[in-house]
Structures are given as structure tokens and as C-alpha cells.
Design an enzyme around this catalytic site. Structure first.
Site, PDB file in Angstrom:
ATOM      1  N   GLU A   3       0.838  -1.216   0.000  1.00 17.15           N
ATOM      2  CA  GLU A   3       0.000   0.000   0.000  1.00 17.15           C
ATOM      3  C   GLU A   3       0.864   1.254   0.000  1.00 17.15           C
ATOM      4  O   GLU A   3       1.682   1.456   0.906  1.00 17.15           O
ATOM      5  CB  GLU A   3      -0.919  -0.011   1.233  1.00 17.15           C
ATOM      6  CG  GLU A   3      -1.872   1.163   1.253  1.00 17.15           C
ATOM      7  CD  GLU A   3      -2.869   1.117   2.412  1.00 17.15           C
ATOM      8  OE1 GLU A   3      -3.215   0.008   2.872  1.00 17.15           O
ATOM      9  OE2 GLU A   3      -3.284   2.200   2.860  1.00 17.15           O
ATOM     10  N   LYS A  11      -7.161  -0.679  11.600  1.00 19.12           N
ATOM     11  CA  LYS A  11      -6.596  -1.125  10.311  1.00 19.12           C
ATOM     12  C   LYS A  11      -5.350  -0.300  10.001  1.00 19.12           C
ATOM     13  O   LYS A  11      -4.327  -0.824   9.535  1.00 19.12           O
ATOM     14  CB  LYS A  11      -7.655  -0.975   9.212  1.00 19.12           C
ATOM     15  CG  LYS A  11      -7.274  -1.550   7.869  1.00 19.12           C
ATOM     16  CD  LYS A  11      -6.478  -0.612   6.992  1.00 19.12           C
ATOM     17  CE  LYS A  11      -6.160  -1.250   5.645  1.00 19.12           C
ATOM     18  NZ  LYS A  11      -5.269  -0.427   4.825  1.00 19.12           N
ATOM     19  N   ASP A  48       4.217 -14.431  11.753  1.00 13.76           N
ATOM     20  CA  ASP A  48       2.921 -14.894  11.271  1.00 13.76           C
ATOM     21  C   ASP A  48       1.885 -13.773  11.453  1.00 13.76           C
ATOM     22  O   ASP A  48       1.364 -13.568  12.549  1.00 13.76           O
ATOM     23  CB  ASP A  48       2.548 -16.151  12.086  1.00 13.76           C
ATOM     24  CG  ASP A  48       1.229 -16.759  11.673  1.00 13.76           C
ATOM     25  OD1 ASP A  48       0.432 -16.077  11.007  1.00 13.76           O
ATOM     26  OD2 ASP A  48       0.994 -17.915  12.036  1.00 13.76           O
ATOM     27  N   HIS A  69      -2.174  10.820   0.497  1.00 15.92           N
ATOM     28  CA  HIS A  69      -2.409   9.497  -0.069  1.00 15.92           C
ATOM     29  C   HIS A  69      -2.368   9.538  -1.594  1.00 15.92           C
ATOM     30  O   HIS A  69      -1.714   8.716  -2.228  1.00 15.92           O
ATOM     31  CB  HIS A  69      -3.774   9.005   0.406  1.00 15.92           C
ATOM     32  CG  HIS A  69      -3.984   7.557   0.155  1.00 15.92           C
ATOM     33  ND1 HIS A  69      -3.412   6.597   0.951  1.00 15.92           N
ATOM     34  CD2 HIS A  69      -4.674   6.904  -0.808  1.00 15.92           C
ATOM     35  CE1 HIS A  69      -3.755   5.416   0.488  1.00 15.92           C
ATOM     36  NE2 HIS A  69      -4.508   5.574  -0.575  1.00 15.92           N
TER      37      HIS A  69
HETATM   38  C1  MEV Z   1      -5.641   3.391   5.246  1.00 17.12           C
HETATM   39  O1  MEV Z   1      -4.941   2.229   4.852  1.00 17.12           O
HETATM   40  C2  MEV Z   1      -5.608   3.560   6.736  1.00 17.12           C
HETATM   41  C3  MEV Z   1      -6.440   4.719   7.313  1.00 17.12           C
HETATM   42  O2  MEV Z   1      -7.792   4.611   6.855  1.00 17.12           O
HETATM   43  C4  MEV Z   1      -6.362   4.611   8.804  1.00 17.12           C
HETATM   44  C5  MEV Z   1      -7.300   5.550   9.560  1.00 17.12           C
HETATM   45  O3  MEV Z   1      -8.334   5.958   9.026  1.00 17.12           O
HETATM   46  O4  MEV Z   1      -6.954   5.843  10.726  1.00 17.12           O
HETATM   47  C6  MEV Z   1      -5.940   6.033   6.819  1.00 17.12           C
END
Ligand code: MEV
Length: 440
Positions: free
Chosen positions: A85, A280, A296, A393
């Protein structure tokens, strides 16, 4: 439509590829060529990878990046990260640099206990079972000594075994709930071997335990397996600074930023929809280091998310507060990791990643990984609560879009320059490529 085949695993690698490409692809030659393109030119390295799993046909590449400038307990690290990513490595690097100027990350390992269970069924008197367990417990441990003696020599081994009565949930269901210290090994093989030995001893010795009736002697072992839920294999990482030192962005004061940041964390603490995305982002950093160091990631993911739900509602893994003008941001996370065994001594890039981290112990690796998660979350929340996530991003995503359109080196230079001052969106990039190509 795919076809069935028997004896596939016995075919040679090239016969496997022939079968796959001829049964699944309209252009078998092209498919075969793509698969072979990713073979390593060094036969020994290729064989090593072939033998990690079964039915290997090729290698699947992920980029290995590095995030430098991580100051952890006053020691500098460059952290290796394997991830596909865009933005993740850039965000980690930015957060590392930001905290480098503010004292760095402070970490500590809270506990390192791992768990395994023998699940069994018994339909007799509980008191008799309990007496049997008390009688047999030391034999369960001594019968496992061929498995545990090396671990014990190094200071680890079996910590304890408890009998747990689960009959309120399932009629006749009990567990031998065992705890282990596995030192620098992740310990899955060690734990599972000990558990299988406990099960064997437990079942066999029951046959001669005099207080059991004939029926009670027939203990049924259902399964013996470690648990990836490791709430007592816990590490903490923290950053803190005066809140006025928190902003390096003239459009927002340190105090305002600190307040907004704490609000964002509070939201992830109470709102599962947000908590999942928040966590995430943490796992973006954690998984990348776990993969780079040959650990793992499925085990870590499963354990971490169970921990995030431990109070009955999915919640944030990080926490933040402002107290007496000091902003503190921290993570507490269960991580069962190894720096010996498994892939760590086999995969050349894993060995390299561990060397880059100064050959850490499992405890040190737990701390580095927790820092990667905290840094990632800091970077995400900083963008989300100030500029918004898309600005950074999409800048990083620009290269992916350019590659999708097979931009050449000169086009990449021109368009990267252009998008330093223009907003990146998919359509804006496509338009810019078209304009550039019409011109030339
Ligand atoms: C993207 O891979 C992760 C985010 O969505 C985490 C978040 O919103 O805190 C940017």
C-alpha cells in the site's frame, strides 16, 4: 472453468504450470511466461522458496521498504516494512522524524505468557476429575520434558496447567489450559507438541485411575492447540510532549491539534465503525514489520482484534490524553513474535531485516513492532484531523496511476513536478497524461 485433477502435488513444477495454464488461460504461453518471469535466477534461492509451501509455481513479490529515524528507548532503528500500500512507509518515516525531535518512543514489555489448550469431553463426577488432574499434573509436565528440556535450559518452558470446567457452555466440556514462556521463539511448534503430549498422558493414565468408573475412564480428547489470543503477551509503546510542541503546521496551534487528536482517538474508543478503520491503520504498520521479519501476520491479526474486543465491544488499540499540558499517546497490544525458528533463519530477506534491526530478541521485536503501529496511527490521525487523508495518499498514489498508464521516465518527472502544486485525483492525472502526450 477450472477442471479437477488428482495427483497434482506429485507433478513436477513445470508440469504443474503446463496444466494450470492450459486449463485456465486463453493465452497459455503468456501466462506461463509471466509465472516464470518471477522465478529467481539463482536456483538455490528458488528451491528454498519452492520448499516453503506446497505446489509452488512462482514467487509473489511485495516491495520491501524502510522507515529510518525511529528513536526507541534512546536507540536508533531503521525499520524494514514489506507492504504493497502506497503511503504507509512514507507515513511511518514522517512520524519517526516528528518524534525524533521530541524525545522518540518509549516502550516496555508488560508480559510474555502464551497459552495452549487441550479440549476434552468427560461425562462423570467433577470432583473425581479434579482429583485425577491433581494426581496427574506433575506427570503431564514430566512426560513433556523431552520436548521442554531445551527451552527450560534457556529459562523458558511450561509455566502452569489448569483444569477448566466449561460445562456451563457445553455439556461435558473441559480444558487443560496451559501457559508457556517461549523466549525468542514464537513457540507454536513447542506449545503444540507439549499439548499433544499432555493429551496423550491425560487420556492414557485415566485408564488406570482407580477412582474413575469404567465410563469415566473414557476421556475423549477433542483437540490440542495453542491459542492465538495472547492478552498476557503484551507490549506498550508511548510518545509524549508538551502540547504546544505538537504542531509544526502554522495553520493549527499545538493545543488545538492536541485536542482534535484526542477527540479522534476517543471516537475510535467508543465507535466500532471508526475503531475498525483506526485499527486497520495501526495494522498497516504492524503487519508490514511482521511480514518483513518473517512472523505470522495472521496469528497477530487474529490476536490483536480479539484483544480490541476484550470488553465486549470492538474498540481502539491506541489511547491519548492531555494532562497538565502534556500530550501522551500510547498503544498496548498483544504480540506473540519470534526472532528464532520458522522463517527467521531461512529466508535471506528476513535474516537481513532482523540484522537491520540489530538482531533483536523477541521482546525487542515486540517493542519495535508496537512502535511501528503507534507511528502509523499517529501519522493517519495527524492527516485526518488536519489536511485530510487524500492529499498525502493521492500524492503517493500518483506513481501507481502513472504506471497504470505506462508513463515513461520523462513523463513521470514532468507530472510529478506538475502535481506538486496541483491536486491529485485519478481523473486529473489521466487528463494531464493525455495533455502531455498530445503536446509531444
Ligand atoms: C488506510 O490504509 C488507513 C487509514 O484509513 C487509517 C485511519 O483511518 O486511521 C488512513
Amino acid at each position: 472453468m477450472s477442471k479437477t485433477i488428482s495427483g497434482f502435488s506429485k507433478l513436477s513444477k513445470s508440469k504443474k504450470i503446463d496444466w494450470i495454464v492450459n486449463t485456465n488461460f486463453s493465452n497459455p504461453e503468456n501466462a506461463s511466461q509471466i509465472l516464470k518471469q518471477y522465478w529467481n535466477t539463482d536456483d538455490k534461492i528458488q528451491q528454498l522458496h519452492d520448499e516453503f509451501i506446497e505446489n509452488t509455481i512462482t514467487n509473489y513479490y511485495l516491495p520491501l521498504g524502510v522507515a529510518p529515524n525511529f528513536l526507541i528507548n534512546n536507540k536508533l532503528y531503521t525499520i524494514p516494512m514489506a507492504i504493497e500500500e502506497s503511503s504507509v512507509v512514507a507515513a511511518a518515516s514522517k512520524a519517526a522524524k516528528f518524534w525524533l525531535d521530541r524525545g522518540g518512543f518509549k516502550t516496555s514489555v508488560i508480559s510474555t505468557t502464551k497459552i495452549g489448550q487441550v479440549h476434552f469431553m468427560y461425562y462423570g463426577d467433577f470432583e473425581t476429575l479434579h482429583n485425577y488432574f491433581k494426581t496427574i499434573k506433575s506427570k503431564l509436565i514430566s512426560d513433556s520434558s523431552p520436548i521442554s528440556k531445551n527451552m527450560e535450559k534457556r529459562g523458558g518452558g511450561i509455566i502452569d496447567i489448569e483444569l477448566r470446567n466449561k460445562t456451563e457452555d457445553i455439556d461435558g466440556y473441559y480444558q487443560l489450559h496451559a501457559s508457556f514462556e517461549t523466549l525468542d521463539a514464537m513457540g507454536a511448534n513447542f506449545i503444540n507438541s507439549c499439548l499433544e503430549q499432555f493429551a496423550k498422558t491425560f487420556k492414557t493414565e485415566a485408564l488406570t485411575f482407580e477412582s474413575f468408573t469404567e465410563e469415566e475412564k473414557k476421556i475423549q480428547i477433542v483437540m490440542s492447540i495453542l491459542s492465538n489470543y495472547v492478552p498476557d503477551c503484551l507490549v506498550r509503546a508511548e510518545v509524549s510532549c508538551k502540547f504546544e510542541d505538537l504542531s509544526d503546521n502554522p495553520s493549527i496551534s499545538g493545543k488545538e491539534f492536541a485536542n482534535k487528536f484526542v477527540q479522534a482517538v476517543n471516537i475510535a474508543e467508543i465507535e466500532p465503525y471508526r475503531a475498525v478503520t483506526h485499527n486497520k491503520g495501526i495494522m498497516n504498520g504492524i503487519d508490514a514489520v511482521i511480514l518483513a521479519t518473517g512472523n505470522d501476520f495472521r496469528a497477530v491479526e487474529a490476536g490483536v482484534h480479539a484483544y480490541a474486543s476484550r470488553h465486549g465491544k470492538y474498540s481502539s488499540l491506541t489511547h491519548a490524553k492531555i494532562e497538565n499540558g502534556i500530550f501522551t499517546f500510547w498503544i498496548e497490544i498483544p504480540l506473540a513474535l519470534g526472532t528464532v525458528g520458522g522463517l527467521t533463519g531461512l529466508h535471506p530477506l528476513v535474516k537481513l531485516a532482523l540484522e537491520m534491526l540489530h538482531k533483536p530478541s523477541a521482546k525487542e521485536l515486540m517493542q519495535i513492532v508496537a512502535v511501528a503501529g503507534l507511528a502509523q496511527n499517529f501519522a493517519a490521525l495527524r492527516s485526518l484531523t488536519t489536511t485530510g487523508i487524500q492529499q498525502g495518499h493521492m500524492k503517493m498514489h500518483l506513481m501507481n496511476i502513472l504506471n497504470q498508464f505506462e508513463a515513461n521516465d520523462q513523463e513521470k518527472i514532468t507530472l510529478t513536478e506538475y502535481f506538486k502544486t496541483n491536486t491529485v485525483t485519478h481523473s486529473a492525472v489521466v487528463d494531464a497524461i493525455k495533455r502531455l502526450r498530445v503536446k509531444s
